[in-house]
Design a protein around this motif. Structure first.
Motif: not given
Lengths: 438, 293
Positions: A193-194, A251, A397, A401, A405
């Motif tokens: 995600v990042t 993630r 990270r 994340s 979230e």
């Protein structure tokens, strides 16, 4: 294979305390890595081929678990005074390795000291830039590089009569149509995600992730990814998460099965997902470049790499370094690079290998394998798109994340989440700066 | 009753105890001492630059709101895991204690989960309840429940408690079964003759007689929930979503191994060690005395 038999015999003799008759000791070179499955086979074959090509050195590859596990094993081994010679470290471990002056041997120094022929200009700058100082000195040797692409389920798009989207607004439209056409649980999604929504997004739009050229120019870097582009993007994701037009998939890469199973027809992830998709997907697929926001000036810029590089550990003998340098030269060979590229789906690291693969017509039948290369070389890299070098990136990270979230779950606004991610991240960067070897 | 063994020589008792002592020293005291030392140092991951900073790591820790949240969260998790697994185990033990056909088989099956390693437990439950991989998730979604522990923190917490409690049921079950079988039949029969119904018999006779077992298990379960849930959390949620399932022991790992903050991580380990020493102290001081035997 008389050579290998001889080496084996010598090893056996050595174990039993007998002197191998011809006085030609083989220098062993330990190579720790994190590759599994087909990519592990690639590593083993590279080591075997190198060992068969000469008789002075023997590369011994050892699988040490996931990327973080491998790195921790290497660090622990270094503390205990028996680090491997070569360690595969994922790109986010770069700052940690770089800060360890004395624990590692920069590649450019290694090549100069051992007198190996080495031309840093032979490599693709988009890849080596990530692992070099601002002066262009190569610190670690790029081994398996990838970039972010948008994987597309061509069959499903055709069924819903949706064009392959180019911009983010197009992606949102396409995802809504796909959702209406039966993908009720997921119009589009992404892994990492990042990496996708902060790191690559920033580089692709030529906005900074952090000061000091994203950390490449110093450990006193300060995070800046709470700017308008990133906030707007996260706001869009939050909005679309509400009705599952976008559906968060975790993630790391645990959600990649949602693309191969056909659940999510559009999925942003690493280009190295290719091997898995090829093995599992029962539909026609393709890889498009990452989407961009057309109202951001200069977008798209160029993407940055993921994957891992080989770090040479410090404190070894001159003879061992000679072997390591020879092995790196062996890896840089054009034909070998082309072979690695085809066998693993990772990118070739030399210009010659890329040209050769192109000339062979390799991308004609598989254009999606060229997508990440086109993204990386889209424009001359700027300070915002050369790469990243942030300390403790693994945990950074995780922190980012966590905040993303919170936004997706509706507990914070996008702006609040990114502000908090920046603030918490900066505290961690200062902690890292304190311990980094000056 | 003379319980003391008489040794002729001075050395023999020491020699007999030595192996045990050596193990405790090497595998407990020495690492514990290392952690205490490490918690006063500021050091990079490779151990190349070290500076002595006294209590700075502890001060930093207590300045961090996330740390207090993790403490509260850990106690909540421990309590929830202990209560749910104890009550379920007690129910099963009372049922399995009845004379019935195939009782041994039931008992064996109930003990089984104890042999499963925590990370494997995590993976097992993931295959059932992961939003995109899970077998049960599909049914939940079909039933109109928006099951998404990747984003919903309450669902993620439920998932961890469920998996952790499930694994511990076996252990508790064993002890309860042993405890139940130690209750004299005559007492139960007397209560039955006096006209007490089964429920009443349980609450007035069985439960008080089981109280030492319950207290012992309560402490064991809390310690279990503190430490052994690490594998489950790591495989299932990695502390997410947000920080909803980050317990103290997971934070030690995440800060130390992923974050490279060895000093802060060591300081947390020392605090954890103190908490467990206190818990054990309570068990010996308070529980051992106050419980009716």
């Amino acid at each position: 294979m008389a050579l290998r038999q001889f080496a084996a015999a010598a090893a056996v003799a050595a174990t039993f305390g007998l002197a191998a008759s011809p006085a030609q000791a083989v220098t062993e070179i330990q190579w720790w890595h994190a590759m599994t499955g087909a990519n592990n086979d690639v590593i083993v074959k590279l080591a075997n081929d190198f060992n068969a090509s000469q008789s002075d050195y023997k590369v011994i590859p050892t699988y040490k678990g996931s990327y973080p596990d491998t790195m921790n094993a290497g660090i622990a081994a270094f503390r205990a005074g028996n680090a491997p010679h070569i360690m595969q470290v994922f790109e986010v471990g770069t700052a940690t390795m770089m800060a360890a002056t004395g624990a590692v041997k920069p590649v450019y120094k290694l090549m100069a000291e051992t007198g190996e022929k080495f031309d840093p200009k032979a490599y693709l700058p988009a890849i080596t830039g990530y692992y070099s100082t601002s002066k262009g000195e190569m610190l670690s040797f790029p081994f398996n590089s990838s970039s972010t692409v948008m994987w597309i389920n061509l069959d499903e798009l055709k069924k819903a009569s949706v064009e392959i989207p180019k911009t983010w607004p197009d992606v949102f439209e396409a995802a809504k149509k796909l959702k209406a056409a039966g993908h009720a649980t997921c119009g589009f999604s992404n892994a990492w995600v990042t990496w996708v929504n902060l790191e690559q997004l920033s580089a692709w739009h030529n906005v900074p992730l952090s000061t000091k050229a994203n950390g490449l120019d110093g450990f006193d870097t300060v995070l800046q990814f709470n700017g308008p582009v990133q906030v707007k993007h996260l706001e869009n994701l939050v909005e679309l998460q509400k009705d599952k037009t976008y559906d968060y998939a975790g993630r790391t890469n645990t959600g990649e099965g949602r693309f191969t199973s056909g659940e999510c027809p559009i999925f942003l992830s690493s280009s190295s997902l290719f091997a898995n998709i090829k093995a599992q997907a029962k539909f026609k697929f393709g890889a498009a470049p990452m989407p961009y926001y057309p109202d951001v000036q200069g977008a798209p810029q160029n993407s940055i790499i993921g994957g891992a590089s080989l770090w040479i550990m410090g404190g070894k003998s001159a003879d061992e370094y000679k072997g390591v340098a020879k092995f790196l030269t062996f890896l840089s060979d054009t034909d070998r690079q082309v072979w690695i590229h085809k066998a693993s789906g990772y990118l070739p690291i030399t210009k010659a290998a890329y040209e050769k693969a192109k000339a062979e017509g390799f991308y004609k039948d598989q254009p999606y394998l060229e997508t990440p290369l086109l993204e990386l070389t889209n424009k001359e890299p700027t300070d915002n798109s050369r790469g990243l070098r942030l300390g403790n990136m693994v945990q950074l990270r995780d922190v980012w994340s966590e905040e993303i979230e919170q936004a997706l779950a509706g507990k914070k606004t996008a702006k609040q989440a990114l502000d908090a991610a920046v603030e918490r991240g900066n505290a961690m960067l200062r902690q890292f700066e304190k311990t980094a070897v000056k | 009753m003379q319980k003391q063994a008489i040794f002729q020589s001075r050395l023999l008792p020491f020699a007999l105890v030595a192996p045990q002592l050596a193990i405790v020293l090497i595998f407990f005291y020495w690492p514990a001492l290392q952690a205490v030392i490490q918690s006063f140092l500021l050091q990079d991951a490779f151990g190349l630059s070290t500076s002595f900073v006294w209590f700075e790591n502890y001060v930093e820790l207590f300045k961090e709101p996330a740390y207090f949240e993790a403490i509260v969260r850990t106690f909540f998790f421990s309590f929830a895991i202990a209560v749910s697994s104890l009550s379920l185990a007690l129910l099963l033990a009372v049922m399995a204690d009845k004379p019935m056909r195939g009782g041994t088989l039931y008992r064996t099956l109930l003990i089984w989960p104890y042999a499963v390693a925590p990370p494997v437990v995590g993976v097992l439950w993931i295959f059932m309840l992961h939003p995109s991989l899970g077998v049960i998730s599909r049914y939940l979604r079909a039933a109109g429940i928006d099951w998404n522990p990747l984003l919903d923190s309450n669902q993620a917490a439920t998932l961890i408690i469920l998996a952790a409690a499930w694994k511990q049921v076996s252990y508790n079950f064993l002890f309860f079964l042993a405890g139940l079988q130690a209750i004299p039949r005559s007492v139960m029969e007397a209560a039955a003759i006096d006209g007490a119904r089964p429920m009443r018999r349980f609450w007035t006779v069985t439960f008080p007689l089981l109280s030492p077992t319950i207290f012992f298990l309560l402490v064991i379960n809390i310690v279990y929930a503190f430490f052994d849930t690490f594998g489950i959390i790591d495989t299932m949620t990695r502390g997410g979503p947000g920080k909803a399932t980050e317990t103290l022991v997971y934070k030690v790992y995440s800060d130390g191994l992923l974050g490279g903050n060895l000093g802060g991580s060591a300081a947390q380990s020392v605090i954890l060690m103190v908490i467990v020493i206190v818990l054990t102290g309570i068990q010996f001081r308070f529980v051992e005395r106050k419980v009716t035997y």
